[in-house]
Design a protein around this motif. Structure first.
Motif, PDB file in Angstrom:
ATOM      1  N   VAL A  74       0.830  -1.205   0.000  1.00 19.01           N
ATOM      2  CA  VAL A  74       0.000   0.000   0.000  1.00 19.01           C
ATOM      3  C   VAL A  74       0.867   1.258   0.000  1.00 19.01           C
ATOM      4  N   GLU A  78       1.068   2.543  -5.653  1.00 22.06           N
ATOM      5  CA  GLU A  78      -0.134   3.384  -5.696  1.00 22.06           C
ATOM      6  C   GLU A  78      -1.266   2.675  -6.435  1.00 22.06           C
ATOM      7  N   GLY A  81      -2.747   0.067  -4.167  1.00 19.87           N
ATOM      8  CA  GLY A  81      -3.510   0.748  -3.124  1.00 19.87           C
ATOM      9  C   GLY A  81      -4.875   1.184  -3.630  1.00 19.87           C
ATOM     10  N   LEU A 114      -4.958   6.458   2.486  1.00 20.36           N
ATOM     11  CA  LEU A 114      -4.186   6.032   1.318  1.00 20.36           C
ATOM     12  C   LEU A 114      -3.258   7.145   0.853  1.00 20.36           C
ATOM     13  N   PHE A 117      -0.328   7.131   3.122  1.00 18.63           N
ATOM     14  CA  PHE A 117       0.573   6.027   2.799  1.00 18.63           C
ATOM     15  C   PHE A 117       1.505   6.415   1.656  1.00 18.63           C
ATOM     16  N   HIS A 118       0.946   7.016   0.604  1.00 15.62           N
ATOM     17  CA  HIS A 118       1.762   7.376  -0.551  1.00 15.62           C
ATOM     18  C   HIS A 118       2.698   8.543  -0.231  1.00 15.62           C
TER      19      HIS A 118
END
Length: 236
Positions: A74, A78, A81, A114, A117-118
């Motif tokens: 994740v 990308e 995810g 998300l 996370f990126h």
């Protein structure tokens, strides 16, 4: 609680979340490497595992591997995810007994998560040296934390078992209980300790060993954290 403390110190919640996410990723990755090492050392050290503990360890190992893989995928992929998020968006609206407003809030939080996370992945790629230092620190924390049973072993006047042997046993205890939905894996950790350290201690010293080991590695740290928070915010 860490996020709350960071916010009180003027650190933005998004930045605090990223910091905690990076810390979690590094700790779990290093813990999983230690778990691989422990599994490899079981036959070398001649460790015999009761059936119940063996089942818990296998389940814990699989869950930890899946959790680390999920974190890495994740964070760094990308596209993957987005696929996982899309799948969850299809599942959540079908959940019964949950208000539509709540479902919308969950989806919004997942989208925000998300993005974090990126953003974390970008920071990791830009600051590889800092991430390496973080992993080294996490490894040091794990060695100190899992080394507590050996210190207790020496404090109780025992000799004969090596640091490596007791260290591996503690890793196996962590594997058997780390991802169970219990605060501090209470109950399961004590049970696993009794099963795995049964051949190390004798008589009433086993009770002292489990109380001291768990008391230092969990309950003492929990109490110390609470006291420090009271002192910090009580004086503020």
């Amino acid at each position: 609680m860490q996020l709350y403390a960071m916010k009180k110190d003027g650190i933005d919640l998004s930045h605090g979340s990223l910091a905690l996410l990076m810390e979690l990723a590094s700790f779990q990755a290093m813990a999983f490497l230690f778990e691989l090492f422990a599994v490899a050392m079981i036959p070398v050290l001649g460790i015999s595992l009761p059936v119940t503990i063996k089942i818990l360890i296998i389940a814990g190992f699989i869950m930890n591997a899946a959790f680390v893989a999920f974190l890495l995928v994740v964070i760094f992929s990308e596209r993957m995810g987005q696929r996982i998020l899309g799948l969850l968006k299809k599942i959540l609206p079908r959940l019964p007994f949950v208000k539509e407003e709540t479902k919308s809030q969950w989806i919004g939080k997942m989208e925000d998560g998300l993005q974090e996370f990126h953003a974390c992945a970008l920071l990791m790629k830009e600051h590889k040296r800092a991430i390496a230092k973080m992993c080294v620190i996490s490894a040091g924390q794990i060695i100190c934390w899992f080394g507590v049973p050996y210190m207790v072993y020496l404090a109780l006047g025992y000799q004969g078992s090596s640091f490596l042997h007791l260290f591996v046993l503690q890793i196996l205890i962590y594997m058997s209980s780390s991802l169970l939905p219990l605060p501090g894996a209470m109950g399961i950790s004590e049970y696993a300790f009794l099963q795995l350290f049964g051949s190390i201690y004798s008589g009433s010293s086993m009770t002292a060993a489990v109380l001291l080991s768990r008391g230092i590695s969990f309950y003492f740290l929990l109490a110390l954290s609470g006291i420090m928070l009271l002192l910090i915010y009580g004086a503020a």
